[in-house]
Design an enzyme around this catalytic site. Structure first.
Site, PDB file in Angstrom:
ATOM      1  N   PHE A  77       0.829  -1.200   0.000  1.00 36.73           N
ATOM      2  CA  PHE A  77       0.000   0.000   0.000  1.00 36.73           C
ATOM      3  C   PHE A  77       0.863   1.249   0.000  1.00 36.73           C
ATOM      4  O   PHE A  77       1.840   1.340   0.745  1.00 36.73           O
ATOM      5  CB  PHE A  77      -0.884   0.056   1.252  1.00 36.73           C
ATOM      6  CG  PHE A  77      -1.959  -0.982   1.321  1.00 36.73           C
ATOM      7  CD1 PHE A  77      -3.210  -0.754   0.763  1.00 36.73           C
ATOM      8  CD2 PHE A  77      -1.726  -2.188   1.958  1.00 36.73           C
ATOM      9  CE1 PHE A  77      -4.204  -1.706   0.844  1.00 36.73           C
ATOM     10  CE2 PHE A  77      -2.717  -3.152   2.047  1.00 36.73           C
ATOM     11  CZ  PHE A  77      -3.961  -2.910   1.489  1.00 36.73           C
ATOM     12  N   ASP A  78       0.480   2.210  -0.828  1.00 39.87           N
ATOM     13  CA  ASP A  78       0.968   3.573  -0.648  1.00 39.87           C
ATOM     14  C   ASP A  78       0.203   4.150   0.549  1.00 39.87           C
ATOM     15  O   ASP A  78      -0.852   3.635   0.929  1.00 39.87           O
ATOM     16  CB  ASP A  78       0.703   4.395  -1.910  1.00 39.87           C
ATOM     17  CG  ASP A  78       1.033   5.855  -1.722  1.00 39.87           C
ATOM     18  OD1 ASP A  78       2.134   6.149  -1.237  1.00 39.87           O
ATOM     19  OD2 ASP A  78       0.177   6.704  -2.034  1.00 39.87           O
ATOM     20  N   LYS A  79       0.731   5.204   1.161  1.00 38.33           N
ATOM     21  CA  LYS A  79       0.047   5.783   2.327  1.00 38.33           C
ATOM     22  C   LYS A  79      -0.878   6.923   1.945  1.00 38.33           C
ATOM     23  O   LYS A  79      -2.095   6.820   2.056  1.00 38.33           O
ATOM     24  CB  LYS A  79       1.072   6.271   3.360  1.00 38.33           C
ATOM     25  CG  LYS A  79       0.412   6.829   4.638  1.00 38.33           C
ATOM     26  CD  LYS A  79       1.431   7.440   5.574  1.00 38.33           C
ATOM     27  CE  LYS A  79       1.905   8.813   5.094  1.00 38.33           C
ATOM     28  NZ  LYS A  79       0.829   9.849   5.150  1.00 38.33           N
TER      29      LYS A  79
END
Length: 649
Positions: free
Chosen positions: A339-341
């Site tokens: 996941f990107d944040k």
């Protein structure tokens, strides 16, 4: 007798409902119903039913089957199959139509009209059912094209003109009244309205749109009036992109499907050789014809595309756009999700979370002062402050004077005096004394990823505002659900390590890669793949573009986002709802299980049918019935995927 009028009314009501339902069905599936395959199938079926009514024993007695109705039924179906077979040979695509063409032609030559008719009708019905599954799966998105109005009110040169939708151009100012469908993608210039975006994003609740907000073609303005500056028209809109990608998804085939078609090429010569051998061995041409009928690979080839198309349709109905069938296969194999944040696990926008008064003013007073000072600011932090005040329904008049200060601060004059807002260092540079205790408190908050700005009124600090990028409410449950599915979760972000670890800790993600550049995200994905993981990368499609393209499956947050997300990701979560991710994983796994079940079933039926055809136990008609009836469980097993629901925990 007193109940008769009531019963009659119920009957009439039922009839009206039935007619209306039929009209809706015809309207929704018009293209499917007018398809040549459907028309030939229905014509052949009607003629076969008529022939059976007139000469019922013709199905079992070939002498009685030599009537013009049986012949017409056989020719109506066979002609379309022969045409399809010829097209396949020209394109070097050796499908089931070729051995069936030999079978129906041979049956007609020896006078087995009823056998030829039954074989043709059943084969065509199998194809028609497949097309219906495809039409049903894509119907939800295909119907979006009807959500746009025919005519639009455009403001040009100070005049309001009503023009056809095709004449609307980019940068036109479009007027949207209450109850109107929004015809273009654009940005709200003036007005406030409640917009139902369910058709595009799947959101069940209407959302409020104000100046500066984006709106999408096909959505409904439930209440209010807007002036919208057009940014995209026609096929460039979100609606147009959805339609385009759905068409591509239905046209493209997964690797597993191509393998089956490659094997299907061997079935045609195998069927012909086996049929010829059985004819030579038994001297009975009917057995050879039966072999050609039951040996067709159509059920096996049907096993995969029906499941893939049904899965794509299910995903679309739940607000996720899957570009192609191969993605379903790849998603089923995913063992790690990165996941990107910012913009993915979080909203990607600052939100005012804490207001700390530092003097005699109340929390509400501090927020009111800050909101008035920031009202004309275009900075995201300023907009977050103003939004917080509006959420509390505080009056926010325009400031008398407004100045942007170097260092991302503002200075404004209001009725109560002068207000300066900015980080501690900025206020010190403006000659405002910052108490060491306040400085230390701000430093500690910044160290854990918060943004801190101070509010000064007439030279005195009166409050501290704490802003942060907040987690999406469903993020924690999604991570927990993925873990239950046995999926490894990783956080990969360009944000600072302290913030990344705080977010990961709140979500229960143990593996964190922070302060990484886009190229480094690609390397992390490749490292996971080298370790044997099939990786899905979830990002907002800006700096995440390369990682989305490198991962086994790229998932973009929101189709209305960047073009990078649309072009590089295989899946778009239209409503930015992370809960769709576990559903997609479960759906893909169930789709692959359904394909395996379909293949095992079809191979078993093929083996049994060939075994019964060689000694003559199966005749052409019974062989055709067995072969084509076997496609019904396969199609039904695939079609159930369309109705597969999400399981929220």
């Amino acid at each position: 007798m007193a109940s008769s009028p009531s019963a009659l009314m119920r009957f009439q009501s039922a009839c009206v409902t039935c007619v209306q339902g039929g009209q809706r069905f015809v309207g929704r599936y018009r293209d499917f119903l007018l398809d040549p395959g459907t028309l030939f199938t229905l014509a052949s079926l009607v003629l076969l039913i008529a022939a059976t009514i007139v000469t019922p024993d013709g199905l079992i007695n070939s002498e009685h089957a030599r009537t013009w109705l049986y012949l017409a039924a056989a020719l109506a179906g066979s002609l379309y199959i022969w045409w399809s077979a010829i097209q396949g040979i020209r394109e070097r695509d050796f499908t089931a139509d070729i051995p069936v063409s030999f079978a129906t032609a041979a049956a007609l030559i020896i006078g087995q009209y009823s056998a030829a008719a039954v074989v043709a009708v059943l084969l065509l019905l199998g194809g028609m059912l497949e097309e219906f599954v495809s039409a049903r799966a894509g119907n939800a998105l295909d119907s979006l094209s009807k959500l746009l109005p025919d005519r639009v009110t455009v403001r040009r040169n100070g005049e309001d003109l009503v023009v056809v939708l095709s004449e609307v151009q980019s940068a036109d100012l479009v007027l949207i009244r209450s109850g109107d469908r929004i015809p273009v993608d654009g940005v709200v210039v003036q007005g406030t309205a409640s917009i139902n975006q369910a058709a595009i994003t799947g959101e069940s609740m209407a959302v409020e749109r104000r100046p500066g907000d984006t709106v999408y073609a096909g959505t409904l303005n439930e209440l209010g009036a807007l002036e919208v500056r057009t940014t995209k028209v026609g096929e460039e809109t979100t609606l147009g992109q959805i339609r385009r990608m759905v068409e591509e998804a239905q046209e493209q085939k997964a690797p597993i499907e191509r393998i089956l078609n490659r094997y299907a090429k061997f079935y045609t010569p195998a069927a012909l050789i086996l049929g010829a051998f059985v004819w030579w061995w038994s001297g009975d041409i009917l057995r050879a014809i039966t072999i050609l009928i039951v040996f067709c690979p159509c059920v096996m080839v049907l096993a995969t595309p029906t499941a893939l198309v049904a899965s794509i349709g299910n995903a679309a109905l739940h607000g996720s756009l899957v570009k192609k069938g191969a993605t379903i296969e790849a998603m089923a194999k995913v063992t790690a999700v990165a996941f990107d944040k910012t913009g993915t696990l979080t909203f990607g926008q600052p939100k005012l979370t804490t207001i700390q008064p530092l003097g005699i003013l109340t929390e509400t007073d501090v927020l009111r002062l800050a909101a008035i000072a920031e009202k004309l600011s275009e900075h995201p932090l300023g907009r977050a402050v103003v939004q917080a005040a509006m959420d509390r329904e505080l009056p926010v008049p325009d400031p008398q004077q407004f100045t942007v200060l170097p260092g991302l601060g503002v200075q404004a004059r209001i009725e109560d005096g002068e207000v300066v807002i900015g980080r501690p260092r900025l206020l010190s540079e403006q000659g405002i004394t910052v108490d060491p205790e306040i400085q230390a408190r701000a430093t500690n908050l910044v160290a854990v990823g918060r943004t801190v700005i101070l509010v000064a009124h007439n030279g005195q600090i009166v409050g501290m505002l704490v802003l942060e990028d907040t987690l999406r409410p469903q993020a924690s449950s999604v991570i927990m659900h993925l873990k239950k599915l046995g999926i490894r979760t990783i956080l990969v972000t360009g944000d600072n390590t302290v913030t990344a670890e705080r977010i990961a800790g709140e979500l229960g993600i143990s593996e964190v890669h922070a302060e990484v550049l886009p190229a480094q995200k690609v390397e992390i994905v490749k490292q996971l793949q080298a370790q044997g993981f099939d990786v899905a990368f979830v990002g907002d499609g800006v700096n995440d573009g390369p990682a989305l393209a490198t991962a086994n499956v790229g998932v973009a947050m929101g189709l209305g986002g960047t073009d990078v997300a649309i072009e590089t990701a295989e899946i778009a979560l239209l409503s930015d709802d992370l809960t769709k991710l576990p559903h997609l994983l479960s759906l893909s796994r169930q789709a692959m299980r359904a394909i395996k079940q379909n293949l095992i079933f079809s191979l078993s039926v093929l083996a049994i049918a060939v075994g019964l055809a060689i000694p003559g136990i199966l005749a052409p008609v019974t062989g055709a019935i067995l072969h084509e009836l076997s496609s019904i469980p396969v199609i039904a097993n695939s079609a159930r995927l369309i109705g597969l629901r999400e399981h929220h925990e």
